[in-house]
Design an enzyme around this catalytic site. Sequence first.
Site, mmCIF file in Angstrom:
data_model
loop_
_atom_site.group_PDB
_atom_site.id
_atom_site.type_symbol
_atom_site.label_atom_id
_atom_site.label_comp_id
_atom_site.label_asym_id
_atom_site.label_seq_id
_atom_site.Cartn_x
_atom_site.Cartn_y
_atom_site.Cartn_z
ATOM 1 N N GLU A 132 0.844 -1.192 0.000
ATOM 2 C CA GLU A 132 0.000 0.000 0.000
ATOM 3 C C GLU A 132 0.883 1.248 0.000
ATOM 4 O O GLU A 132 1.925 1.292 0.660
ATOM 5 C CB GLU A 132 -0.901 -0.013 1.235
ATOM 6 C CG GLU A 132 -1.986 1.033 1.246
ATOM 7 C CD GLU A 132 -2.978 0.804 2.387
ATOM 8 O OE1 GLU A 132 -3.408 1.806 2.984
ATOM 9 O OE2 GLU A 132 -3.327 -0.377 2.672
ATOM 10 N N ASP A 165 0.214 5.376 0.547
ATOM 11 C CA ASP A 165 -0.893 6.196 1.055
ATOM 12 C C ASP A 165 -0.647 7.695 1.039
ATOM 13 O O ASP A 165 0.407 8.172 1.478
ATOM 14 C CB ASP A 165 -1.165 5.859 2.531
ATOM 15 C CG ASP A 165 -1.756 4.494 2.733
ATOM 16 O OD1 ASP A 165 -2.137 3.870 1.746
ATOM 17 O OD2 ASP A 165 -1.822 4.054 3.903
ATOM 18 N N GLU A 219 -3.057 10.372 3.045
ATOM 19 C CA GLU A 219 -4.232 10.566 3.892
ATOM 20 C C GLU A 219 -4.212 12.005 4.395
ATOM 21 O O GLU A 219 -3.185 12.487 4.884
ATOM 22 C CB GLU A 219 -4.231 9.587 5.074
ATOM 23 C CG GLU A 219 -4.374 8.130 4.667
ATOM 24 C CD GLU A 219 -4.493 7.191 5.843
ATOM 25 O OE1 GLU A 219 -5.115 6.128 5.692
ATOM 26 O OE2 GLU A 219 -3.966 7.519 6.927
#
Length: 489
Positions: free
Chosen positions: A94, A96, A98
């Site tokens: 993953e 990311d 955010e």
Amino acid sequence: MYKVFTYFVFLNFSLASNNFNQDFDVTWGDGRAKVLNNGKLLTLSLDKVSGSGVKSKKEYLFGRIDMQLKLMHGNSAGTVTTYYLSSQGSTHDEIDFEFLGNLSGDPYIVHTNVYTQGKGDKEQQFYLWFDPTADFHTYSILWNPQTIIFYVDGTPIRVFKNMKSSGVPYPNNQPMRVYASLWNADDWATRGGLVKTNWSNAPFTASFRNFKDNNACIWEFGKSSCTNSTKSWFSEELDSTSQARLQWVQKNYMVYNYCNDINRFPQGLPLDCMVVEYCASNDLNQDFDITWGNERGKILNNGEILTLTLDNISGSGFESKKEYLFGKIDMQIKLVQGNSAGTVTAYYLSSEGSNHDEIDFEFLGNLSGEPYTLHTNVYTQGKVDNVPIREFKNMEIIGVTFPKSQSMKLYSSLWNADEWATMGGLIKTDWAQAPFTASYRNFNANICNNNSCKYMVENLDPVNEEKLRRVQKKYMIYNYCTDNKRFPQ
């Protein structure tokens, strides 16, 4: 038939539809995710009942993914807007972005993370240098076999390099989809969960547009659309200009780095924080800028040699393009020959400002046949031909300051200091010997990845401790610690 198939795959690789109806599926939210303007705009909403999310129809194995986001205005505390790549399963990879909401007037925090084989814990967080709620801005993930780079409006904010050779896992064999979501995370998102979501401000809405995957390898039917790719992004790394921008962001806007969180990792920092990046470009043009001297500093032999010159008008100097926070810096230097009295050749690390840190080598010239004096102003260790000559330990526990928070550039200069350099200034520079020239080559930097590395815990072993004692016994000619006249108190 073969030619037709090849042409079809190339089109699949090159074209971006820029239509959310064609590129994404709504995965959750019961109508809270909406595609508008004939597929050009995606909005995600969050209320007290539910958030919402989407995922890409395609999977990717390497690529550059771009998306423009406009975050929610006003009091967004407790909310998280996400935009990320992810595979599936307990050992998923993953990458990311955010965006952690905040109270009105307080900045969003951009929270980044990299998961490999199901394990994350690689958080870096940043403020932004603009208001992300006032307009759309572009957030990009470059993922190739060598590196992962997070970009904001084309400016790199974070780099995660492939360090598999050092035992650090890297996401390079699991195809990933693009995901986006908006959800409530007031148990941790804002000030560690102290500030809760104010539902009277709901619904919260984030907007997305201009999704681009035209520089990406689409994974379909167990194959990549760009096997043996020659596309420039497939081997792209940061150039010197982008490295300078990265340093600017990390110096001014980084608010958290897992590699600096010693309290979080009491048993030792993660391996990816300890790996040292070895820099030896063998081209001093790439590593240094001549900063003064009106062409008295020169880089020669296709970047292999750097020379600094001093005459009765001016000296000269250079500085590194990069800044460093911990590491080992090596450079070979050939000093001025003959009568060098009055001159000083300096080679040192320094930060900027009135409260700067500095680690100095200064070579004080002398009359022909007399030895140079190696003058050190030490805040850390110095070595000559890998023989330690002086050690300055961290003694903060007893109130002695130590340089550990200011990144420094490498500098060197050749200049006239005949008021003090040779025999306390009694011997002046003989300008009939000018120009004076010092030469540099073989610059190497074992620098610390993510502002931390194994040099943080390195001490002299018994062999080097003995070398240090031998040097200080036979060759030390001055020690401030034994100068009672200088420090009568």
